[in-house]
Design a protein around this motif. Structure first.
Motif, PDB file in Angstrom:
ATOM      1  N   GLN A   1       0.868  -1.188   0.000  1.00 42.32           N
ATOM      2  CA  GLN A   1       0.000   0.000   0.000  1.00 42.32           C
ATOM      3  C   GLN A   1       0.902   1.234   0.000  1.00 42.32           C
ATOM      4  OE1 GLN A   1      -3.081   0.008   3.021  1.00 42.32           O
ATOM      5  NE2 GLN A   1      -3.046  -2.247   3.160  1.00 42.32           N
ATOM      6  N   LEU A   2       0.779   2.025  -1.054  1.00 42.29           N
ATOM      7  CA  LEU A   2       1.548   3.273  -1.165  1.00 42.29           C
ATOM      8  C   LEU A   2       0.625   4.428  -0.799  1.00 42.29           C
ATOM      9  CD1 LEU A   2       3.500   2.576  -4.473  1.00 42.29           C
ATOM     10  CD2 LEU A   2       4.185   2.094  -2.127  1.00 42.29           C
ATOM     11  N   LYS A   3       0.582   4.736   0.500  1.00 43.72           N
ATOM     12  CA  LYS A   3      -0.293   5.821   0.962  1.00 43.72           C
ATOM     13  C   LYS A   3       0.240   7.183   0.554  1.00 43.72           C
ATOM     14  CE  LYS A   3      -2.407   3.448   4.839  1.00 43.72           C
ATOM     15  NZ  LYS A   3      -3.762   3.652   4.288  1.00 43.72           N
ATOM     16  N   GLY A   4       1.528   7.278   0.404  1.00 48.27           N
ATOM     17  CA  GLY A   4       2.149   8.518  -0.063  1.00 48.27           C
ATOM     18  C   GLY A   4       3.532   8.221  -0.576  1.00 48.27           C
TER      19      GLY A   4
ATOM     20  N   GLY B   1       5.669   9.287  -4.263  1.00 46.83           N
ATOM     21  CA  GLY B   1       5.687   9.791  -5.638  1.00 46.83           C
ATOM     22  C   GLY B   1       4.288  10.161  -6.092  1.00 46.83           C
ATOM     23  N   LYS B   2       3.885   9.652  -7.260  1.00 43.67           N
ATOM     24  CA  LYS B   2       2.565   9.961  -7.804  1.00 43.67           C
ATOM     25  C   LYS B   2       1.456   9.142  -7.147  1.00 43.67           C
ATOM     26  CE  LYS B   2       1.049   8.308 -11.592  1.00 43.67           C
ATOM     27  NZ  LYS B   2       0.813   8.091 -13.007  1.00 43.67           N
ATOM     28  N   TRP B   3       1.839   8.066  -6.429  1.00 43.39           N
ATOM     29  CA  TRP B   3       0.826   7.181  -5.860  1.00 43.39           C
ATOM     30  C   TRP B   3       0.355   7.710  -4.514  1.00 43.39           C
ATOM     31  CZ3 TRP B   3      -0.968   4.273  -9.435  1.00 43.39           C
ATOM     32  CH2 TRP B   3      -0.150   3.727 -10.421  1.00 43.39           C
ATOM     33  N   GLN B   4      -0.969   7.722  -4.364  1.00 43.70           N
ATOM     34  CA  GLN B   4      -1.594   8.153  -3.113  1.00 43.70           C
ATOM     35  C   GLN B   4      -2.738   7.188  -2.796  1.00 43.70           C
ATOM     36  OE1 GLN B   4      -3.359  12.015  -3.222  1.00 43.70           O
ATOM     37  NE2 GLN B   4      -3.929  12.011  -1.056  1.00 43.70           N
ATOM     38  N   ASP B   5      -2.635   6.548  -1.627  1.00 47.73           N
ATOM     39  CA  ASP B   5      -3.651   5.568  -1.200  1.00 47.73           C
ATOM     40  C   ASP B   5      -3.861   4.503  -2.275  1.00 47.73           C
ATOM     41  OD1 ASP B   5      -4.028   6.902   1.200  1.00 47.73           O
ATOM     42  OD2 ASP B   5      -5.526   8.235   0.327  1.00 47.73           O
ATOM     43  N   ALA B   6      -2.763   4.025  -2.874  1.00 48.21           N
ATOM     44  CA  ALA B   6      -2.829   2.987  -3.909  1.00 48.21           C
ATOM     45  C   ALA B   6      -2.514   1.632  -3.270  1.00 48.21           C
ATOM     46  CB  ALA B   6      -1.845   3.281  -5.031  1.00 48.21           C
ATOM     47  N   VAL B   7      -3.292   0.603  -3.644  1.00 50.63           N
ATOM     48  CA  VAL B   7      -3.124  -0.749  -3.097  1.00 50.63           C
ATOM     49  C   VAL B   7      -2.847  -1.704  -4.260  1.00 50.63           C
ATOM     50  CG1 VAL B   7      -4.174  -2.601  -1.756  1.00 50.63           C
ATOM     51  CG2 VAL B   7      -4.686  -0.203  -1.197  1.00 50.63           C
ATOM     52  N   PHE B   8      -1.771  -2.515  -4.135  1.00 49.45           N
ATOM     53  CA  PHE B   8      -1.407  -3.489  -5.159  1.00 49.45           C
ATOM     54  C   PHE B   8      -1.294  -4.865  -4.487  1.00 49.45           C
ATOM     55  CE2 PHE B   8       0.373   0.587  -6.334  1.00 49.45           C
ATOM     56  CZ  PHE B   8      -0.032   0.738  -7.660  1.00 49.45           C
ATOM     57  N   ARG B   9      -1.987  -5.843  -5.065  1.00 47.10           N
ATOM     58  CA  ARG B   9      -1.907  -7.229  -4.582  1.00 47.10           C
ATOM     59  C   ARG B   9      -1.231  -8.063  -5.662  1.00 47.10           C
ATOM     60  NH1 ARG B   9      -6.751  -5.157  -2.881  1.00 47.10           N
ATOM     61  NH2 ARG B   9      -7.087  -5.186  -0.616  1.00 47.10           N
TER      62      ARG B   9
ATOM     63  N   GLY C   1       8.786   1.984  -4.702  1.00 43.74           N
ATOM     64  CA  GLY C   1       7.947   1.949  -3.514  1.00 43.74           C
ATOM     65  C   GLY C   1       8.012   0.612  -2.802  1.00 43.74           C
ATOM     66  N   ILE C   2       8.078  -0.505  -3.549  1.00 45.80           N
ATOM     67  CA  ILE C   2       8.179  -1.834  -2.933  1.00 45.80           C
ATOM     68  C   ILE C   2       9.482  -1.948  -2.143  1.00 45.80           C
ATOM     69  CG2 ILE C   2       8.417  -4.285  -3.431  1.00 45.80           C
ATOM     70  CD1 ILE C   2       6.552  -3.850  -5.846  1.00 45.80           C
ATOM     71  N   ILE C   3      10.601  -1.517  -2.772  1.00 44.03           N
ATOM     72  CA  ILE C   3      11.896  -1.624  -2.088  1.00 44.03           C
ATOM     73  C   ILE C   3      11.957  -0.677  -0.895  1.00 44.03           C
ATOM     74  CG2 ILE C   3      14.380  -1.327  -2.391  1.00 44.03           C
ATOM     75  CD1 ILE C   3      13.998  -2.187  -5.298  1.00 44.03           C
ATOM     76  N   ALA C   4      11.384   0.542  -1.043  1.00 39.60           N
ATOM     77  CA  ALA C   4      11.358   1.477   0.087  1.00 39.60           C
ATOM     78  C   ALA C   4      10.494   0.939   1.220  1.00 39.60           C
ATOM     79  CB  ALA C   4      10.843   2.835  -0.377  1.00 39.60           C
TER      80      ALA C   4
ATOM     81  N   GLU D   1       4.537   7.458   3.263  1.00 39.72           N
ATOM     82  CA  GLU D   1       4.061   6.325   4.064  1.00 39.72           C
ATOM     83  C   GLU D   1       3.824   5.115   3.165  1.00 39.72           C
ATOM     84  OE1 GLU D   1       0.360   5.304   7.140  1.00 39.72           O
ATOM     85  OE2 GLU D   1       0.484   7.244   6.128  1.00 39.72           O
ATOM     86  N   THR D   2       4.256   3.917   3.643  1.00 40.93           N
ATOM     87  CA  THR D   2       4.051   2.658   2.916  1.00 40.93           C
ATOM     88  C   THR D   2       3.673   1.561   3.909  1.00 40.93           C
ATOM     89  OG1 THR D   2       6.372   1.999   3.122  1.00 40.93           O
ATOM     90  CG2 THR D   2       5.771   3.297   1.175  1.00 40.93           C
ATOM     91  N   ILE D   3       2.940   0.545   3.371  1.00 42.14           N
ATOM     92  CA  ILE D   3       2.611  -0.670   4.137  1.00 42.14           C
ATOM     93  C   ILE D   3       2.826  -1.851   3.192  1.00 42.14           C
ATOM     94  CG2 ILE D   3       0.843  -1.942   5.405  1.00 42.14           C
ATOM     95  CD1 ILE D   3      -0.533   0.717   5.979  1.00 42.14           C
ATOM     96  N   ILE D   4       3.592  -2.837   3.642  1.00 41.65           N
ATOM     97  CA  ILE D   4       3.854  -4.010   2.813  1.00 41.65           C
ATOM     98  C   ILE D   4       3.587  -5.277   3.627  1.00 41.65           C
ATOM     99  CG2 ILE D   4       6.319  -4.103   3.380  1.00 41.65           C
ATOM    100  CD1 ILE D   4       6.769  -4.953   0.425  1.00 41.65           C
TER     101      ILE D   4
END
Length: 741
Positions: A7-10, A12-20, A42-45, A76-79
């Motif tokens: 989840q890329l909550k913040g 770059g260009k992604w905001q509140d984006a969720v990828f499964r 974003g995944i590596i960060a 902010e990120t959640i993985i």
């Protein structure tokens, strides 16, 4: 390791984006600028954060500013990922001041953050603890790029097990032996580092003893210098006091010059105050006061003599009042004469009226009337000439009477000329109007006579002509009086000038005495200052001589000698420690070399050769990785049996070699832990159709065991992988980033 969701909550260009993500191949097909690279970063960060592993200058990666959230929100990120049969949820706040992270264990979301201790940078590196890989090593192994490894020096050494590679290892061992020989074994050997360090330690001990002996001499000289410094400080204070007194005398001299110049200028009221305040002696102040009093006495006399004159008898005549009364009398006389002329005209009309009535009764009187008109006109002309002469000779009354009679006779002649045809009615109307005007003019003449009489009476005259004569006398008297006043004023100014002259002479006499006193004081101060300068020069020479003696004894300070002695002793100890450490390292390297050559190097090279064989269709089959040069790749060209450097191959072949290099190292590390994900970001740009097909077939086989992330902006990768995606039963997945923007 498998990544389930990010989840890329913040970011770059992604905001509140969720990828499964699927456990196998994840294909991301989208045009440029769609956010593919941002998602990969974003995944590596989310796994490792945005800090550098090996801090040198900058603490944060350059990508930190590049991928700052566009919407100005939180970084902010959640993985969520699986590792060793457990599912973890890692939540990061990528604040530049201090990154914050919390890790939870699914499915209960039990927090495990405090289990991981902070490192020296106050960070908890969860993935590094799980995999044993830093951020740089993880990206080197999992992110297959068309560039050399960025952290090759931190990877495990990979050496060939062949005899050709042994010289490199032997070279390292030879260097260790050379260093050990350079250090030496005995402390008394002169040509070895150990012998030199021992000799230096003895020398520094002797220098320390000499420095301590010199210090005792220096201490005595220091005490003497301190005494001289006290005397010098006193002399400098005296010199400063003399300097200030000389400056004060200079300021007084400048003030004296200003006063000397002003002594030639007549002071005004403000200047007198300035002179009283700046007086330098009681004598000078008395001179100012006496002169001021004398000048004020003169001004009082002038005011007493300068009282205004009264226009009355017994007092002085006022020129202005006399002129004003004269001009007023002129106006009154003009109006009086006008009234008399109007009365004369009215009288003429009244006399002529009865004659018009009798003109129609007799025609015989025509000749008499003509003679009468001639007589009347002649008489009127004579009186007019007399009036002009009287007025010109300033006989106003006679001129006015003559002028009235001239008007009267001319009016009578005019009436006779008009004749009787005017009628009786006109005569009657004229008579009634003339009576009223006569009354009004008579009253005005009476008022003018009274005003004129009052005016001339103020100046002691009975008539206007007498006033005119007296006016001339008064003007002569005024001129005489003003001449006397002018002479008196000239005498007063001369007296005032004499007072100011005497004041200036007395003042300059005081100023000359003041200057003589000041010059004498200045000479005495200059002599004193010269004596102080001589004494200070003597003290400086004494202090410099003492410092010279100190310099002769003070070759090295005690503190420096002691520090050098400690450094020499410490250097000797460190050299002994280094000798022991080198010996241990040499023994350990020899032991590890055999084990490493047996286990790692053949496996890595064999895996790289296997990969290159499959993706090139057997064209190239033998690959070697050189750990001494950052795991540089060398290739055996089968046709000519030439060993080629990577740079000697075509661009497409270089990309395939990078692919084989990363997969070989990744396979080795995965065997030690568990399968790691593979990231391919537009890696196949230089592959032709055949190379791409073979490589993607190999990627599809890998996708059955490992998680793969393939990012591309071309449709051909999707077209070649589409059969695998259709038959994957959920193991592989196609992601459309364009639909998520």
């Amino acid at each position: 390791m498998r990544i389930d969701e990010v989840q890329l909550k913040g970011f770059g260009k992604w905001q509140d984006a969720v990828f499964r993500f699927a456990p196998g191949i994840n294909v991301f097909v989208a045009p440029n600028e769609a956010g593919k690279s941002t998602l990969l970063q974003g995944i590596i960060a989310a796994l490792y954060g945005m800090k550098r592993d090996y801090v040198k200058s900058a603490r944060y990666l350059a990508e930190y500013e590049k991928y700052r959230p566009w919407h100005q929100g939180d970084y902010e990120t959640i993985i969520t990922y699986q590792l060793a049969g457990k599912t973890y949820r890692l939540h990061r706040y990528l604040s530049k001041e201090r990154e914050q992270a919390r890790i939870f264990l699914d499915p209960e979301w039990t927090e495990l953050t405090d289990i991981y201790l902070e490192d020296r940078r106050k960070e908890r590196n969860f993935i590094e603890k799980h995999l044993g890989l830093t951020r740089s090593l993880f990206t080197d192994l999992t992110w297959i790029r068309r560039e050399p490894l960025s952290a090759a020096e931190h990877l495990m050494p990979s050496l060939d097990a062949t005899d050709d590679a042994n010289p490199a290892v032997n070279k390292i061992l030879a260097e260790l032996d050379r260093e050990l020989a350079g250090i030496g074994k005995k402390e008394k050997a002169e040509n070895t580092m150990l012998g030199k360090a021992s000799a230096l330690a003895v020398q520094k001990e002797q220098e320390l003893a000499g420095a301590e002996a010199a210090w005792r001499v220096i201490n005595q000289l220091t005490q003497q210098i301190a005494q001289w410094e006290e005397v010098r400080a006193e002399q400098e204070q005296m010199r400063e006091r003399v300097r200030k007194r000389l400056e004060r005398l200079q300021q007084q001299h400048e003030t004296w010059q200003e006063r000397w110049q002003k002594s030639y200028i007549v002071p005004g009221p403000k200047e007198w105050e300035w002179w009283m305040q700046s007086a330098a002696s009681p004598k000078e102040q008395r001179n100012h006061q006496e002169t001021m009093d004398a000048l004020q006495g003169l001004k009082r006399k002038q005011r007493e003599k300068g009282e205004p004159a009264q226009p009355r008898e017994g007092g002085e005549v006022n020129r202005l009042q006399l002129q004003q009364d004269y001009e007023q009398g002129i106006q009154l006389r003009k109006r009086w004469e006008q009234c008399h002329m109007e009365l004369a005209s009215m009288a003429t009309v009244a006399v002529a009226s009865p004659r018009r009535q009798g003109r129609s009764n007799s025609g015989d009187n025509l000749k008499k009337q003509r003679r009468g008109k001639i007589i009347l006109w002649g008489t009127a002309g004579a009186f007019l000439l007399l009036a002009i002469l009287a007025l010109y000779s300033e006989h106003g009354i006679m001129g006015a009477v003559s002028l009235g009679l001239a008007v009267l006779f001319s009016g009578a002649a005019y009436l006779l000329y008009r004749g009787k045809e005017s009628g009786d009615s006109a005569a009657t109307a004229s008579g009634s109007a003339s009576a009223e005007d006569w009354q009004r003019l008579s009253e005005e003449v009476s008022s003018l006579d009274d005003s004129l009489f009052q005016l001339v009476e103020r100046w002691g005259a009975a008539t206007w002509e007498e006033f005119l004569e007296k006016r001339g006398e008064l003007q002569n008297s005024i001129d005489t009086r003003e001449a006397k006043q002018m002479a008196a004023q000239m005498n007063e100014r001369e007296e005032e000038a004499m007072l100011v002259t005497r004041w200036g002479e007395a003042l300059r006499s005081c100023l000359e005495k003041e200057k003589a006193t000041r010059d004498h004081e200045q000479e005495m101060l200059q002599v004193e200052r010269a004596q102080i300068e001589d004494r200070l020069q003597e003290l400086r020479e004494q202090i410099a001589g003492a410092y010279g003696k100190m310099g002769a004894h003070e070759t090295v300070s005690v503190a420096k000698a002691k520090a050098d002695q400690e450094d020499a002793a410490n250097g000797l100890r460190q050299l002994l420690i280094k000798r022991d450490a080198l010996q241990i390292a040499r023994d350990a390297l020899q032991e590890a070399l055999g084990e490493w050559n047996r286990d790692v190097s053949p496996a890595v090279n064999e895996r790289a050769s296997e990969v290159i064989t499959q993706i090139t269709g057997g064209k190239y089959q033998d690959v070697r990785l050189d750990p001494r040069e950052g795991f540089a790749i060398r290739l055996l060209e089968p046709a000519r049996q030439l060993v080629l450097e990577q740079e000697q191959c075509s661009t497409g072949t270089q990309d395939q070699l990078y692919f084989a290099q990363r997969l070989a190292l990744l396979q080795h590390v995965s065997n030690e832990t568990e399968p790691l994900p593979i990231f391919l970001d537009d890696h196949f740009g230089h592959y032709d159709e055949k190379r791409l097909r073979r490589t993607l077939d190999y990627v599809a086989k890998l996708g059955m065991k490992q998680q793969i992330f393939l990012f591309t902006c071309h449709d051909r990768e999707l077209r070649l992988l589409e059969p695998y995606l259709d038959q994957s039963d959920g193991r592989h997945c196609l992601h459309q980033l364009g639909e998520m923007r």
